[in-house]
Scaffold this motif. Structure first.
Motif, PDB file in Angstrom:
ATOM      1  N   PRO A   1       0.800  -1.243   0.000  1.00 56.02           N
ATOM      2  CA  PRO A   1       0.000   0.000   0.000  1.00 56.02           C
ATOM      3  C   PRO A   1       0.825   1.283   0.000  1.00 56.02           C
ATOM      4  O   PRO A   1       0.464   2.224  -0.725  1.00 56.02           O
ATOM      5  N   PRO A   2       1.933   1.395   0.769  1.00 56.61           N
ATOM      6  CA  PRO A   2       2.702   2.648   0.704  1.00 56.61           C
ATOM      7  C   PRO A   2       3.274   2.923  -0.676  1.00 56.61           C
ATOM      8  O   PRO A   2       3.261   4.070  -1.148  1.00 56.61           O
ATOM      9  N   LEU A   3       3.755   1.875  -1.354  1.00 58.57           N
ATOM     10  CA  LEU A   3       4.292   2.068  -2.701  1.00 58.57           C
ATOM     11  C   LEU A   3       3.172   2.452  -3.662  1.00 58.57           C
ATOM     12  O   LEU A   3       3.371   3.283  -4.562  1.00 58.57           O
ATOM     13  N   LEU A   4       1.988   1.876  -3.459  1.00 57.69           N
ATOM     14  CA  LEU A   4       0.833   2.245  -4.279  1.00 57.69           C
ATOM     15  C   LEU A   4       0.528   3.730  -4.129  1.00 57.69           C
ATOM     16  O   LEU A   4       0.313   4.430  -5.112  1.00 57.69           O
ATOM     17  N   GLY A   5       0.481   4.221  -2.881  1.00 56.00           N
ATOM     18  CA  GLY A   5       0.198   5.629  -2.646  1.00 56.00           C
ATOM     19  C   GLY A   5       1.246   6.542  -3.242  1.00 56.00           C
ATOM     20  O   GLY A   5       0.927   7.608  -3.793  1.00 56.00           O
ATOM     21  N   LEU A   6       2.511   6.129  -3.155  1.00 63.26           N
ATOM     22  CA  LEU A   6       3.599   6.936  -3.710  1.00 63.26           C
ATOM     23  C   LEU A   6       3.512   7.023  -5.224  1.00 63.26           C
ATOM     24  O   LEU A   6       3.679   8.093  -5.810  1.00 63.26           O
ATOM     25  N   GLN A   7       3.246   5.896  -5.891  1.00 65.71           N
ATOM     26  CA  GLN A   7       3.281   5.846  -7.345  1.00 65.71           C
ATOM     27  C   GLN A   7       1.962   6.291  -7.987  1.00 65.71           C
ATOM     28  O   GLN A   7       1.975   6.839  -9.090  1.00 65.71           O
ATOM     29  N   ALA A   8       0.842   6.053  -7.308  1.00 66.22           N
ATOM     30  CA  ALA A   8      -0.457   6.403  -7.913  1.00 66.22           C
ATOM     31  C   ALA A   8      -0.734   7.896  -7.843  1.00 66.22           C
ATOM     32  O   ALA A   8      -1.450   8.431  -8.688  1.00 66.22           O
ATOM     33  N   GLY A   9      -0.204   8.591  -6.840  1.00 66.70           N
ATOM     34  CA  GLY A   9      -0.365  10.033  -6.750  1.00 66.70           C
ATOM     35  C   GLY A   9      -1.810  10.481  -6.796  1.00 66.70           C
ATOM     36  O   GLY A   9      -2.625  10.106  -5.950  1.00 66.70           O
TER      37      GLY A   9
ATOM     38  N   LEU B   1       1.752  -0.184  16.552  1.00 70.69           N
ATOM     39  CA  LEU B   1       2.936   0.340  15.874  1.00 70.69           C
ATOM     40  C   LEU B   1       2.571   0.941  14.509  1.00 70.69           C
ATOM     41  O   LEU B   1       3.076   2.003  14.126  1.00 70.69           O
ATOM     42  N   ILE B   2       1.680   0.266  13.787  1.00 69.96           N
ATOM     43  CA  ILE B   2       1.252   0.796  12.486  1.00 69.96           C
ATOM     44  C   ILE B   2       0.500   2.111  12.670  1.00 69.96           C
ATOM     45  O   ILE B   2       0.697   3.067  11.910  1.00 69.96           O
ATOM     46  N   VAL B   3      -0.360   2.173  13.685  1.00 71.68           N
ATOM     47  CA  VAL B   3      -1.126   3.394  13.951  1.00 71.68           C
ATOM     48  C   VAL B   3      -0.190   4.557  14.254  1.00 71.68           C
ATOM     49  O   VAL B   3      -0.417   5.689  13.810  1.00 71.68           O
ATOM     50  N   ALA B   4       0.895   4.302  15.009  1.00 68.46           N
ATOM     51  CA  ALA B   4       1.828   5.367  15.355  1.00 68.46           C
ATOM     52  C   ALA B   4       2.436   6.004  14.105  1.00 68.46           C
ATOM     53  O   ALA B   4       2.511   7.234  13.985  1.00 68.46           O
ATOM     54  N   VAL B   5       2.857   5.169  13.152  1.00 72.68           N
ATOM     55  CA  VAL B   5       3.457   5.693  11.922  1.00 72.68           C
ATOM     56  C   VAL B   5       2.405   6.391  11.059  1.00 72.68           C
ATOM     57  O   VAL B   5       2.653   7.458  10.475  1.00 72.68           O
ATOM     58  N   THR B   6       1.206   5.819  10.989  1.00 75.35           N
ATOM     59  CA  THR B   6       0.150   6.389  10.151  1.00 75.35           C
ATOM     60  C   THR B   6      -0.339   7.725  10.684  1.00 75.35           C
ATOM     61  O   THR B   6      -0.506   8.692   9.924  1.00 75.35           O
TER      62      THR B   6
ATOM     63  N   LEU C   1      -1.909   3.152   5.290  1.00 70.58           N
ATOM     64  CA  LEU C   1      -0.572   2.972   4.721  1.00 70.58           C
ATOM     65  C   LEU C   1      -0.461   3.602   3.332  1.00 70.58           C
ATOM     66  O   LEU C   1       0.597   4.124   2.965  1.00 70.58           O
ATOM     67  N   ALA C   2      -1.546   3.549   2.555  1.00 75.70           N
ATOM     68  CA  ALA C   2      -1.528   4.223   1.252  1.00 75.70           C
ATOM     69  C   ALA C   2      -1.369   5.726   1.438  1.00 75.70           C
ATOM     70  O   ALA C   2      -0.654   6.388   0.666  1.00 75.70           O
ATOM     71  N   TYR C   3      -2.007   6.263   2.485  1.00 75.04           N
ATOM     72  CA  TYR C   3      -1.858   7.692   2.770  1.00 75.04           C
ATOM     73  C   TYR C   3      -0.423   8.018   3.172  1.00 75.04           C
ATOM     74  O   TYR C   3       0.100   9.090   2.838  1.00 75.04           O
ATOM     75  N   VAL C   4       0.225   7.100   3.898  1.00 71.98           N
ATOM     76  CA  VAL C   4       1.635   7.291   4.244  1.00 71.98           C
ATOM     77  C   VAL C   4       2.454   7.452   2.960  1.00 71.98           C
ATOM     78  O   VAL C   4       3.325   8.318   2.868  1.00 71.98           O
ATOM     79  N   GLY C   5       2.172   6.623   1.947  1.00 76.33           N
ATOM     80  CA  GLY C   5       2.887   6.730   0.679  1.00 76.33           C
ATOM     81  C   GLY C   5       2.621   8.038  -0.022  1.00 76.33           C
ATOM     82  O   GLY C   5       3.543   8.656  -0.569  1.00 76.33           O
ATOM     83  N   VAL C   6       1.356   8.498  -0.003  1.00 76.60           N
ATOM     84  CA  VAL C   6       1.015   9.781  -0.627  1.00 76.60           C
ATOM     85  C   VAL C   6       1.748  10.920   0.066  1.00 76.60           C
ATOM     86  O   VAL C   6       2.317  11.809  -0.581  1.00 76.60           O
ATOM     87  N   SER C   7       1.754  10.910   1.397  1.00 74.90           N
ATOM     88  CA  SER C   7       2.374  12.008   2.152  1.00 74.90           C
ATOM     89  C   SER C   7       3.896  11.983   2.090  1.00 74.90           C
ATOM     90  O   SER C   7       4.545  12.980   2.408  1.00 74.90           O
TER      91      SER C   7
END
Length: 465
Positions: free
Chosen positions: A57-65, A186-191, A274-280
């Motif tokens: 999902p993070p790579l998806l958010g980064l690449q899909a823009g 842990l995932i929530v903290a990063v997100t 996680l996709a939002y993490v990639g976008v941000s």
């Protein structure tokens, strides 16, 4: 004749009524409490949610823009919709063997064993250790050769997973109450840290999302392997639910289905985060080629070196959870299949073999996974879809071997080509959707139509009794 004239009939009616009340009371008691349902759902989530689920999902958010939303929707359908349907389809059929057995008993033995081996010692289990180590590698001294540390890590990793898998009936207590919630926190903290950071200007979608983002997101969802896993995890989940007192088939099926839906909703929330993490992270992780690098860049941006440690901890927990669940599932299945071989022995062999393979490195394992998944995933999809409508399909039994046979033939041929002669051209390349890796879709649909019309004329249809 009424009951006053026939006291025996009256007594039988009373006994039948009392039995119905008893049956109703038993069925009413065969229900998990809300707390138990949540624990089982978190357990299933922990068994599903591994390294692949974290990095895609993070790579998806980064690449899909700017096209992140349609790409994410396609991803959710494949990465959550199909696995949840798999859990329910297996619950309706009884076991994965019962579902695949509608094609042919021998096919069921071969296919189910291949699924367990694929998501077990031949691919997914070794990948858990390799991925976890790659996330820890940045914390090692740059001058240190990684071969010996990788070996030491893999031995310790699989030894711990083996010990945890020795009590499959207690898996709910461990994954559902301890490591699963810790992973989520842990995932929530990063997100949350990403949500608190101003969102940068979104860039245009990059390849492959610049052409049909929703379809590409759907195809990327295959890489989670969760559909194959859903065919096997039901066995361990059913064991845990039975130990909670739910043993009747109907309530057991409903409890498993609820756990699948709960795990799906939880994964959907985390995937979107996680996709939002990639976008941000489009600025700090520009040029990243995998989701692990995106997560590391984002966590380091917000937490410094502590962020790197947090991401490593997330991957370690996720990989250990999945590894333990897979060893347990595979050990349970093959100990039941092979006479005279204990669960403990099977689990040890799988852990030791996976430890050996993991030391070849993640790249080698992933290179082997592509053709293997290409051959098996389409077959799993059609089995699950037909399993959801098994009543209608069972009226025309010919549909099972016909559709699955056509799908398997095309998928295996294409997978062998991709593995040994990727530049070769095949007649199936002219089929619709072949350029998307979905050349099996139209032939499978046509096979279903042929089976339907055969049923209309009485061929391959179950006669009414």
């Amino acid at each position: 004749m009424d009951y006053a004239v026939d006291p025996m009939r009256h007594r039988a009616h009373r006994v039948d009524s009392i039995q119905r009340i008893i049956d109703w009371w038993i069925m009413a008691k065969q229900t998990l409490s809300a707390r138990q349902s949540v624990v089982v759902g978190v357990t299933l989530f922990s068994m599903f949610f591994g390294a692949g689920n974290l990095i895609l999902p993070p790579l998806l958010g980064l690449q899909a823009g700017t096209d992140t939303m349609p790409a994410a929707l396609g991803f959710l359908v494949a990465a959550i919709g199909l696995p949840v349907l798999g859990i329910i389809a297996v619950a309706l059929a009884g076991t994965a063997r019962d579902l695949a057995g509608r094609v042919h008993p021998m096919f069921a033995r071969v296919f189910v064993a291949a699924v367990y081996l694929a998501i077990g010692p031949c691919l997914a289990i070794p990948r858990t250790s390799s991925t976890a180590f790659e996330m820890l590698e940045p914390l090692l001294p740059a001058s240190l050769a990684v071969d010996i540390p990788r070996l030491i890590f893999s031995v310790a990793f699989f030894a711990l997973a083996y010990v945890l898998a020795m009590h499959p009936g207690r898996l709910t207590r461990l994954l559902g109450r301890v490591t699963g919630p810790a992973l989520i926190l842990l995932i929530v903290a990063v997100t949350v840290a990403s949500f608190l950071t101003p969102l940068p200007e979104l860039s245009a979608a990059q390849a492959p999302y610049d052409n049909g983002a929703a379809v590409q997101g759907f195809l990327v969802g295959y890489q989670t392997m969760d559909l194959l896993a859903s065919l096997t995890f039901g066995l361990v989940i059913a064991t845990n639910i039975r130990e909670m007192g739910v043993t009747e088939p109907g309530p057991l099926t409903r409890a498993i289905s609820r756990a699948g839906v709960f795990a799906g909703v939880l994964m959907a929330l985390i995937y979107c985060g996680l996709a939002y993490v990639g976008v941000s992270a489009s600025e700090v992780a520009a040029g990243a080629t995998n989701g692990a690098a995106v997560l590391t860049a984002s966590a380091t941006q917000h937490f410094g070196i502590a962020g790197t440690v947090v991401v490593a901890a997330i991957f370690l927990l996720a990989c250990l959870n999945v590894c333990t669940g897979l060893i347990s599932c595979c050990g349970t299945y093959f100990s039941n299949e092979i006479p005279g071989v204990s669960y403990r022995a099977c689990a040890f062999v799988f852990a030791a073999f996976s430890c050996f393979l993991s030391n070849f490195g993640l790249d080698a394992i992933l290179a082997f996974s592509v053709p293997l998944l290409g051959a098996m995933y389409p077959v799993a999809i059609v089995l699950v879809l037909m399993g959801m409508f098994h009543a209608a399909c069972d009226e025309r039994p010919i549909i099972w071997p016909l559709v699955v046979g056509v799908t398997a033939a095309i998928s295996v041929i294409e997978a062998l080509r991709d593995a040994f002669a990727p530049a070769a051209t095949l007649p199936i390349d002219a089929l619709p959707f072949a350029d998307l890796g979905l050349s099996w879709v139209v032939p499978a649909a046509l096979a279903a139509l042929v089976a339907f019309f055969c049923g209309l004329i009485g061929i391959g249809k179950v006669s009414a009794r």
